[in-house]
Each structure stands twice: as C-alpha cells, then as structure tokens.
Write a protein that holds these residues in place. Structure first.
Motif, PDB file in Angstrom:
ATOM      1  N   UNK A   1      53.503   3.079 -46.929  1.00 55.29           N
ATOM      2  CA  UNK A   1      53.121   2.477 -48.055  1.00 55.29           C
ATOM      3  C   UNK A   1      51.488   2.226 -48.333  1.00 55.29           C
ATOM      4  N   UNK A   2      51.017   2.181 -49.094  1.00 59.69           N
ATOM      5  CA  UNK A   2      49.532   2.121 -49.484  1.00 59.69           C
ATOM      6  C   UNK A   2      49.180   1.037 -50.392  1.00 59.69           C
ATOM      7  N   UNK A   3      48.056   0.475 -50.279  1.00 62.21           N
ATOM      8  CA  UNK A   3      47.648  -0.456 -51.289  1.00 62.21           C
ATOM      9  C   UNK A   3      46.206  -0.208 -51.569  1.00 62.21           C
ATOM     10  N   UNK A   4      45.641  -0.899 -52.842  1.00 59.53           N
ATOM     11  CA  UNK A   4      44.539  -0.589 -53.180  1.00 59.53           C
ATOM     12  C   UNK A   4      43.650  -1.868 -53.563  1.00 59.53           C
ATOM     13  N   UNK A   5      44.438  -2.973 -53.709  1.00 59.61           N
ATOM     14  CA  UNK A   5      43.916  -4.108 -54.263  1.00 59.61           C
ATOM     15  C   UNK A   5      43.379  -5.009 -53.091  1.00 59.61           C
ATOM     16  N   UNK A   6      43.324  -4.793 -52.071  1.00 55.48           N
ATOM     17  CA  UNK A   6      43.136  -5.821 -50.843  1.00 55.48           C
ATOM     18  C   UNK A   6      43.739  -6.585 -50.480  1.00 55.48           C
ATOM     19  N   UNK A   7      45.273  -6.672 -51.094  1.00 53.96           N
ATOM     20  CA  UNK A   7      46.072  -7.883 -50.647  1.00 53.96           C
ATOM     21  C   UNK A   7      46.710  -7.656 -49.501  1.00 53.96           C
ATOM     22  N   UNK A   8      46.629  -6.457 -48.728  1.00 50.63           N
ATOM     23  CA  UNK A   8      47.306  -6.453 -47.583  1.00 50.63           C
ATOM     24  C   UNK A   8      48.927  -6.127 -47.572  1.00 50.63           C
ATOM     25  N   UNK A   9      49.378  -5.952 -48.662  1.00 48.59           N
ATOM     26  CA  UNK A   9      50.899  -5.571 -49.226  1.00 48.59           C
ATOM     27  C   UNK A   9      50.828  -4.379 -49.883  1.00 48.59           C
TER      28      UNK A   9
ATOM     29  N   UNK B   1      52.319   1.375 -43.984  1.00 44.82           N
ATOM     30  CA  UNK B   1      53.480   1.413 -43.336  1.00 44.82           C
ATOM     31  C   UNK B   1      54.341   2.604 -44.086  1.00 44.82           C
ATOM     32  N   UNK B   2      55.300   2.735 -43.037  1.00 41.80           N
ATOM     33  CA  UNK B   2      56.058   4.107 -43.524  1.00 41.80           C
ATOM     34  C   UNK B   2      57.573   3.377 -43.642  1.00 41.80           C
ATOM     35  N   UNK B   3      58.347   4.149 -44.525  1.00 43.43           N
ATOM     36  CA  UNK B   3      59.790   3.604 -44.660  1.00 43.43           C
ATOM     37  C   UNK B   3      60.525   4.972 -44.226  1.00 43.43           C
ATOM     38  N   UNK B   4      61.679   4.511 -43.534  1.00 35.97           N
ATOM     39  CA  UNK B   4      62.451   5.434 -43.051  1.00 35.97           C
ATOM     40  C   UNK B   4      63.939   5.325 -43.331  1.00 35.97           C
TER      41      UNK B   4
ATOM     42  N   UNK C   1      66.640   2.561 -50.752  1.00 35.67           N
ATOM     43  CA  UNK C   1      66.742   1.735 -51.909  1.00 35.67           C
ATOM     44  C   UNK C   1      65.711   1.582 -52.860  1.00 35.67           C
ATOM     45  N   UNK C   2      65.661   3.065 -53.189  1.00 35.85           N
ATOM     46  CA  UNK C   2      64.376   3.036 -54.467  1.00 35.85           C
ATOM     47  C   UNK C   2      65.278   3.375 -55.799  1.00 35.85           C
ATOM     48  N   UNK C   3      65.423   2.362 -56.746  1.00 34.40           N
ATOM     49  CA  UNK C   3      66.300   2.849 -58.034  1.00 34.40           C
ATOM     50  C   UNK C   3      65.351   3.581 -58.811  1.00 34.40           C
TER      51      UNK C   3
ATOM     52  N   UNK D   1      61.317  -0.265 -42.506  1.00 28.41           N
ATOM     53  CA  UNK D   1      59.965  -0.241 -42.871  1.00 28.41           C
ATOM     54  C   UNK D   1      59.113  -0.505 -41.655  1.00 28.41           C
ATOM     55  N   UNK D   2      58.343   0.250 -41.452  1.00 31.44           N
ATOM     56  CA  UNK D   2      57.424   0.110 -40.095  1.00 31.44           C
ATOM     57  C   UNK D   2      55.847  -0.096 -40.459  1.00 31.44           C
ATOM     58  N   UNK D   3      55.272  -1.085 -39.966  1.00 28.30           N
ATOM     59  CA  UNK D   3      54.042  -1.470 -40.415  1.00 28.30           C
ATOM     60  C   UNK D   3      53.267  -0.681 -39.378  1.00 28.30           C
ATOM     61  N   UNK D   4      52.003   0.013 -39.930  1.00 28.38           N
ATOM     62  CA  UNK D   4      51.136   0.989 -39.285  1.00 28.38           C
ATOM     63  C   UNK D   4      49.914   0.115 -39.341  1.00 28.38           C
ATOM     64  N   UNK D   5      49.307  -0.197 -37.976  1.00 27.98           N
ATOM     65  CA  UNK D   5      48.086  -0.686 -37.494  1.00 27.98           C
ATOM     66  C   UNK D   5      47.205   0.373 -37.879  1.00 27.98           C
ATOM     67  N   UNK D   6      46.597   0.573 -39.319  1.00 30.28           N
ATOM     68  CA  UNK D   6      45.779   1.814 -39.444  1.00 30.28           C
ATOM     69  C   UNK D   6      44.475   1.054 -40.109  1.00 30.28           C
ATOM     70  N   UNK D   7      44.237   0.022 -39.731  1.00 23.45           N
ATOM     71  CA  UNK D   7      42.877  -0.796 -40.450  1.00 23.45           C
ATOM     72  C   UNK D   7      41.955  -1.197 -39.241  1.00 23.45           C
TER      73      UNK D   7
END
Length: 83
Positions: free
Chosen positions: A1-9, A27-30, A53-55, A77-83
């Motif tokens: 998953x990616x984010x662009x607003x700085x929310x960390x979500x 994060x990555x979804x498997x 679970x993507x409708x 969902x796996x969180x990636x420590x990429x920052x």
C-alpha cells in the motif's frame, strides 16, 4: 500500500508493476487460496473466492472450478519499514 498525504496509513494498493515510487510503499497485501488434495464434499464447489477482499476489482477473484474439494482463503497485510 502507498500513501501520499502524510497520514502514515496506506491509501491504495497497486499491482507491483504499477508502483511508481517504491519508497512510498508502506505495506503489501498477500492472498492465498488453499484446497484439500482430494475431493471431500458431496456438492460441487461453485463459489467465487475473493482473495484480497477487494470489492472494487474482479482481478483478485478465483473463479469456481466445479469440483468437490474444499477451499479456504487466507489474507494478510504486511507492514514494510520503508521510511
């Protein structure tokens, strides 16, 4: 998953080929579909399995195979420590 607003979500999930900036990946979804090795049910399995679970997309659907094996979906969902 990616984010662009700085929310960390994570705001959206993309296929790997569509990721433009990997430093924004949080994060990555498997998703997995597992089945019994042999037929165990008396009725045919005609279900459609929604793996991630993507409708909003049919790309992650696993179509019915019309056999008598039992299946189960596992998502994580796996969180990636990429920052």
């Amino acid at each position: 998953g990616t984010e662009s607003t700085g929310t960390g979500v994570a705001e959206r999930y993309l296929p790997p080929a569509d990721v433009g900036n990997w430093t924004k990946v949080m994060s990555a979804r498997l998703g997995f579909v597992v089945r019994t090795p042999e037929s165990v049910d008396t009725d045919l399995d005609t279900r459609i399995y929604d793996v991630l679970d993507d409708t909003t997309s049919a790309l992650d659907n696993f179509d019915p195979v019309n056999d008598r094996r039992r299946r189960r979906v596992f998502n994580n969902t796996i969180r990636i420590r990429n920052h």
